[in-house]
Design a protein around this motif. Sequence first.
Motif, PDB file in Angstrom:
ATOM      1  N   LYS A  14       0.820  -1.218   0.000  1.00 39.65           N
ATOM      2  CA  LYS A  14       0.000   0.000   0.000  1.00 39.65           C
ATOM      3  C   LYS A  14       0.854   1.268   0.000  1.00 39.65           C
ATOM      4  CE  LYS A  14      -4.103  -2.003   2.065  1.00 39.65           C
ATOM      5  NZ  LYS A  14      -3.956  -3.331   2.459  1.00 39.65           N
ATOM      6  N   LEU A  15       1.891   1.255  -0.828  1.00 42.61           N
ATOM      7  CA  LEU A  15       2.768   2.411  -0.983  1.00 42.61           C
ATOM      8  C   LEU A  15       2.512   3.083  -2.318  1.00 42.61           C
ATOM      9  CD1 LEU A  15       6.184   0.890   0.151  1.00 42.61           C
ATOM     10  CD2 LEU A  15       4.767   2.486   1.447  1.00 42.61           C
ATOM     11  N   SER A  16       2.573   4.391  -2.336  1.00 42.66           N
ATOM     12  CA  SER A  16       2.541   5.115  -3.612  1.00 42.66           C
ATOM     13  C   SER A  16       3.942   5.072  -4.207  1.00 42.66           C
ATOM     14  CB  SER A  16       2.119   6.567  -3.394  1.00 42.66           C
ATOM     15  OG  SER A  16       3.125   7.265  -2.686  1.00 42.66           O
ATOM     16  N   GLN A  17       4.054   5.428  -5.482  1.00 45.74           N
ATOM     17  CA  GLN A  17       5.372   5.505  -6.101  1.00 45.74           C
ATOM     18  C   GLN A  17       6.227   6.537  -5.371  1.00 45.74           C
ATOM     19  OE1 GLN A  17       4.524   6.344 -10.220  1.00 45.74           O
ATOM     20  NE2 GLN A  17       4.333   4.170 -10.734  1.00 45.74           N
ATOM     21  N   GLU A  18       5.612   7.620  -4.959  1.00 38.86           N
ATOM     22  CA  GLU A  18       6.340   8.667  -4.245  1.00 38.86           C
ATOM     23  C   GLU A  18       6.857   8.164  -2.896  1.00 38.86           C
ATOM     24  OE1 GLU A  18       5.872  13.351  -3.032  1.00 38.86           O
ATOM     25  OE2 GLU A  18       4.213  12.336  -4.006  1.00 38.86           O
ATOM     26  N   GLN A  19       6.036   7.427  -2.173  1.00 34.32           N
ATOM     27  CA  GLN A  19       6.454   6.881  -0.881  1.00 34.32           C
ATOM     28  C   GLN A  19       7.595   5.885  -1.054  1.00 34.32           C
ATOM     29  OE1 GLN A  19       2.518   5.493   0.132  1.00 34.32           O
ATOM     30  NE2 GLN A  19       2.331   7.000   1.795  1.00 34.32           N
ATOM     31  N   VAL A  23      11.469   6.292   0.491  1.00 33.96           N
ATOM     32  CA  VAL A  23      12.099   5.286   1.351  1.00 33.96           C
ATOM     33  C   VAL A  23      13.381   4.743   0.703  1.00 33.96           C
ATOM     34  CG1 VAL A  23      11.796   3.008   2.412  1.00 33.96           C
ATOM     35  CG2 VAL A  23       9.932   4.658   2.461  1.00 33.96           C
ATOM     36  N   ALA A  24      13.343   4.555  -0.612  1.00 35.68           N
ATOM     37  CA  ALA A  24      14.495   3.994  -1.326  1.00 35.68           C
ATOM     38  C   ALA A  24      15.558   5.041  -1.641  1.00 35.68           C
ATOM     39  CB  ALA A  24      14.021   3.342  -2.626  1.00 35.68           C
ATOM     40  N   GLY A  25      15.228   6.303  -1.462  1.00 36.97           N
ATOM     41  CA  GLY A  25      16.177   7.360  -1.807  1.00 36.97           C
ATOM     42  C   GLY A  25      16.259   7.593  -3.307  1.00 36.97           C
ATOM     43  N   LEU A  26      15.146   7.324  -3.995  1.00 36.20           N
ATOM     44  CA  LEU A  26      15.074   7.481  -5.444  1.00 36.20           C
ATOM     45  C   LEU A  26      13.900   8.388  -5.792  1.00 36.20           C
ATOM     46  CD1 LEU A  26      15.534   3.690  -6.275  1.00 36.20           C
ATOM     47  CD2 LEU A  26      17.275   5.471  -6.510  1.00 36.20           C
ATOM     48  N   ASP A  27      13.934   8.982  -6.958  1.00 33.18           N
ATOM     49  CA  ASP A  27      12.866   9.877  -7.383  1.00 33.18           C
ATOM     50  C   ASP A  27      11.621   9.091  -7.792  1.00 33.18           C
ATOM     51  OD1 ASP A  27      11.625  11.774  -9.780  1.00 33.18           O
ATOM     52  OD2 ASP A  27      12.500  12.881  -8.097  1.00 33.18           O
TER      53      ASP A  27
END
Length: 66
Positions: A14-19, A23-27
């Motif tokens: 239940k994560l958005s691409q932004e979330q 968390v991953a340190g990526l855009d």
Amino acid sequence: MLAFNVRLHRVEKKLSQEQLGFVAGLDRTFISQVERARINVSLDNIEKIANSLEVSASELLKWPEL
């Protein structure tokens, strides 16, 4: 398979691409491109995404068990 598995695990968590990107340190746009198989992804970034999704990198690269 990477594109499918990243999206599958992201949606399950239940994560958005932004979330996920945060968390991953990526855009977020990078995550979007990964999920649409638009770019080649380095092993380092696969590892970052896998750690953020709490799965192994190999889990993102294998055929899913549906």
